[in-house]
Write a protein that holds these residues in place. Structure first.
Motif, PDB file in Angstrom:
ATOM      1  N   MET A   1      58.588   6.712  40.368  1.00 14.86           N
ATOM      2  CA  MET A   1      57.356   7.206  39.698  1.00 14.86           C
ATOM      3  C   MET A   1      56.728   6.197  38.935  1.00 14.86           C
ATOM      4  O   MET A   1      57.358   5.436  38.214  1.00 14.86           O
ATOM      5  CB  MET A   1      58.014   8.705  38.757  1.00 14.86           C
ATOM      6  N   LEU A   2      55.549   6.574  38.889  1.00 16.12           N
ATOM      7  CA  LEU A   2      54.549   5.300  38.428  1.00 16.12           C
ATOM      8  C   LEU A   2      53.721   6.220  37.279  1.00 16.12           C
ATOM      9  O   LEU A   2      53.088   7.379  37.375  1.00 16.12           O
ATOM     10  CB  LEU A   2      53.468   4.567  39.434  1.00 16.12           C
ATOM     11  N   ILE A   3      53.608   5.434  36.044  1.00 16.53           N
ATOM     12  CA  ILE A   3      52.715   6.139  35.170  1.00 16.53           C
ATOM     13  C   ILE A   3      51.457   5.254  34.873  1.00 16.53           C
ATOM     14  O   ILE A   3      51.466   4.169  34.889  1.00 16.53           O
ATOM     15  CB  ILE A   3      53.365   6.433  33.877  1.00 16.53           C
ATOM     16  N   THR A   4      50.401   5.789  35.507  1.00 20.16           N
ATOM     17  CA  THR A   4      48.929   4.927  35.632  1.00 20.16           C
ATOM     18  C   THR A   4      47.681   5.894  34.996  1.00 20.16           C
ATOM     19  O   THR A   4      48.024   7.072  34.880  1.00 20.16           O
ATOM     20  CB  THR A   4      48.808   4.453  36.962  1.00 20.16           C
ATOM     21  N   LYS A   5      46.585   5.196  34.905  1.00 18.81           N
ATOM     22  CA  LYS A   5      45.523   5.850  34.728  1.00 18.81           C
ATOM     23  C   LYS A   5      45.135   6.917  35.933  1.00 18.81           C
ATOM     24  O   LYS A   5      45.407   6.515  36.841  1.00 18.81           O
ATOM     25  CB  LYS A   5      44.382   5.119  34.430  1.00 18.81           C
ATOM     26  N   LEU A   6      44.845   8.120  35.362  1.00 19.44           N
ATOM     27  CA  LEU A   6      44.550   9.052  36.474  1.00 19.44           C
ATOM     28  C   LEU A   6      43.371   8.919  37.190  1.00 19.44           C
ATOM     29  O   LEU A   6      42.429   8.498  36.366  1.00 19.44           O
ATOM     30  CB  LEU A   6      44.601  10.468  35.888  1.00 19.44           C
ATOM     31  N   THR A   7      43.239   8.993  38.357  1.00 19.02           N
ATOM     32  CA  THR A   7      41.843   8.998  39.322  1.00 19.02           C
ATOM     33  C   THR A   7      41.647  10.077  40.010  1.00 19.02           C
ATOM     34  O   THR A   7      42.695  11.000  40.164  1.00 19.02           O
ATOM     35  CB  THR A   7      41.940   7.677  40.115  1.00 19.02           C
ATOM     36  N   ARG A   8      40.473  10.277  40.354  1.00 23.05           N
ATOM     37  CA  ARG A   8      40.311  11.579  41.355  1.00 23.05           C
ATOM     38  C   ARG A   8      40.919  11.522  42.497  1.00 23.05           C
ATOM     39  O   ARG A   8      41.151  12.635  43.120  1.00 23.05           O
ATOM     40  CB  ARG A   8      38.620  11.635  41.688  1.00 23.05           C
ATOM     41  N   ASN A   9      41.835  10.466  42.922  1.00 24.94           N
ATOM     42  CA  ASN A   9      42.316  10.372  44.319  1.00 24.94           C
ATOM     43  C   ASN A   9      43.712  10.877  43.929  1.00 24.94           C
ATOM     44  O   ASN A   9      44.347  11.222  45.012  1.00 24.94           O
ATOM     45  CB  ASN A   9      42.438   8.898  44.573  1.00 24.94           C
ATOM     46  N   HIS A  10      44.090  11.047  42.855  1.00 22.94           N
ATOM     47  CA  HIS A  10      45.539  11.777  42.734  1.00 22.94           C
ATOM     48  C   HIS A  10      45.510  13.298  42.853  1.00 22.94           C
ATOM     49  O   HIS A  10      44.627  13.778  42.484  1.00 22.94           O
ATOM     50  CB  HIS A  10      46.121  11.304  41.453  1.00 22.94           C
ATOM     51  N   ASP A  11      46.485  13.770  43.515  1.00 25.25           N
ATOM     52  CA  ASP A  11      46.588  15.055  43.549  1.00 25.25           C
ATOM     53  C   ASP A  11      47.085  15.848  42.638  1.00 25.25           C
ATOM     54  O   ASP A  11      48.420  15.923  42.366  1.00 25.25           O
ATOM     55  CB  ASP A  11      47.668  15.155  44.928  1.00 25.25           C
ATOM     56  N   LYS A  12      46.135  16.719  42.178  1.00 26.36           N
ATOM     57  CA  LYS A  12      46.371  17.495  40.999  1.00 26.36           C
ATOM     58  C   LYS A  12      46.561  18.911  41.183  1.00 26.36           C
ATOM     59  O   LYS A  12      46.896  20.028  40.504  1.00 26.36           O
ATOM     60  CB  LYS A  12      45.248  17.315  39.744  1.00 26.36           C
ATOM     61  N   THR A  13      46.502  19.424  42.638  1.00 26.93           N
ATOM     62  CA  THR A  13      46.210  20.702  43.125  1.00 26.93           C
ATOM     63  C   THR A  13      47.542  21.439  42.917  1.00 26.93           C
ATOM     64  O   THR A  13      47.473  22.700  42.507  1.00 26.93           O
ATOM     65  CB  THR A  13      45.713  20.841  44.437  1.00 26.93           C
ATOM     66  N   THR A  14      48.423  20.812  42.920  1.00 29.23           N
ATOM     67  CA  THR A  14      49.976  21.468  42.803  1.00 29.23           C
ATOM     68  C   THR A  14      50.440  21.449  41.369  1.00 29.23           C
ATOM     69  O   THR A  14      51.604  22.054  41.178  1.00 29.23           O
ATOM     70  CB  THR A  14      51.130  20.969  44.019  1.00 29.23           C
ATOM     71  N   PHE A  15      49.944  20.801  40.621  1.00 27.88           N
ATOM     72  CA  PHE A  15      50.503  20.731  39.035  1.00 27.88           C
ATOM     73  C   PHE A  15      50.515  22.074  38.486  1.00 27.88           C
ATOM     74  O   PHE A  15      49.816  22.732  38.689  1.00 27.88           O
ATOM     75  CB  PHE A  15      49.662  19.748  38.293  1.00 27.88           C
ATOM     76  N   ASP A  16      51.818  22.263  37.773  1.00 28.73           N
ATOM     77  CA  ASP A  16      52.008  23.677  37.199  1.00 28.73           C
ATOM     78  C   ASP A  16      53.135  23.374  36.079  1.00 28.73           C
ATOM     79  O   ASP A  16      54.363  23.225  36.343  1.00 28.73           O
ATOM     80  CB  ASP A  16      52.461  24.557  38.141  1.00 28.73           C
ATOM     81  N   CYS A  17      52.397  23.271  34.949  1.00 28.70           N
ATOM     82  CA  CYS A  17      53.457  23.126  33.604  1.00 28.70           C
ATOM     83  C   CYS A  17      53.964  24.614  33.019  1.00 28.70           C
ATOM     84  O   CYS A  17      54.554  24.421  32.203  1.00 28.70           O
ATOM     85  CB  CYS A  17      52.906  22.248  32.609  1.00 28.70           C
ATOM     86  N   GLY A  18      53.260  25.455  33.902  1.00 32.07           N
ATOM     87  CA  GLY A  18      53.757  26.927  33.210  1.00 32.07           C
ATOM     88  C   GLY A  18      52.830  27.423  31.956  1.00 32.07           C
ATOM     89  O   GLY A  18      53.220  28.458  31.522  1.00 32.07           O
ATOM     90  N   VAL A  19      51.927  26.538  31.318  1.00 32.16           N
ATOM     91  CA  VAL A  19      51.018  26.699  30.662  1.00 32.16           C
ATOM     92  C   VAL A  19      49.487  26.774  31.025  1.00 32.16           C
ATOM     93  O   VAL A  19      48.941  25.690  31.357  1.00 32.16           O
ATOM     94  CB  VAL A  19      51.060  25.598  29.244  1.00 32.16           C
ATOM     95  N   LEU A  20      48.878  27.961  31.164  1.00 27.41           N
ATOM     96  CA  LEU A  20      47.560  28.268  31.775  1.00 27.41           C
ATOM     97  C   LEU A  20      46.467  27.206  31.300  1.00 27.41           C
ATOM     98  O   LEU A  20      46.120  26.365  32.260  1.00 27.41           O
ATOM     99  CB  LEU A  20      47.209  29.551  31.857  1.00 27.41           C
TER     100      LEU A  20
END
Length: 121
Positions: A1-20
Motif C-alpha cells: 500500500m502506498l500513501i501518495t497525493k490523490l489524482t483523478r486516476n485513482h479509483d474512488k468509486t468503491t470507497f466506503d468509510c461508513g460516513v456518508l
C-alpha cells in the motif's frame, strides 16, 4: 500500500468509510477542491483503489484565538499552520492501523512543509 497525493486516476468509486458526508466528499467534491488548489489530498492506494485519505489545507491562527498561549506573538501577525481537515478509512481496512498510518503521514508532511518554509526565510 502506498500513501501518495490523490489524482483523478485513482479509483474512488468503491470507497466506503461508513460516513456518508466523507464518502460524498471524496467521490463528488474532492476533484473540484484539487482543481482550485484549495486543499491537498493524500490517499492510501492499493492496486489503484483508494482505501483511505486525508486532506491538508493552509490555515492561520491569531493571538486572540488563545491570547495566553500566544502572548509573545504579535496580535497583528497571523501564525501560519496546516489544517488536517478530513481523515477516513474504507470499512474493509478498518482495524488494520491504516488510520494511524495516515495520521502519521499527515504529521510528517506538515513537518516537512514547516522545515521547507523555515529554510526560505
Amino acid at each position: 500500500m502506498l500513501i501518495t497525493k490523490l489524482t483523478r486516476n485513482h479509483d474512488k468509486t468503491t470507497f466506503d468509510c461508513g460516513v456518508l458526508p466523507l464518502n460524498r466528499f471524496i467521490k463528488q467534491q474532492a476533484s473540484q477542491l484539487l482543481k482550485r488548489h484549495e486543499t491537498v489530498i493524500y490517499g492510501a492506494i492499493d492496486n489503484n483503489r483508494l482505501t483511505g485519505f486525508y486532506t491538508l489545507s493552509a490555515c492561520h491562527i491569531i493571538q486572540r484565538d488563545d491570547s495566553e498561549r500566544l502572548k509573545r506573538q504579535s496580535p497583528h501577525s497571523p501564525i501560519l499552520c496546516v489544517l488536517l481537515g478530513r481523515l477516513a478509512v474504507d470499512k474493509a481496512c478498518k482495524g488494520q492501523g491504516l488510520g494511524a498510518d495516515l495520521l502519521l503521514h499527515a504529521m510528517q508532511t506538515a513537518k516537512r512543509l514547516s522545515e521547507m518554509m523555515r529554510r526560505k526565510r
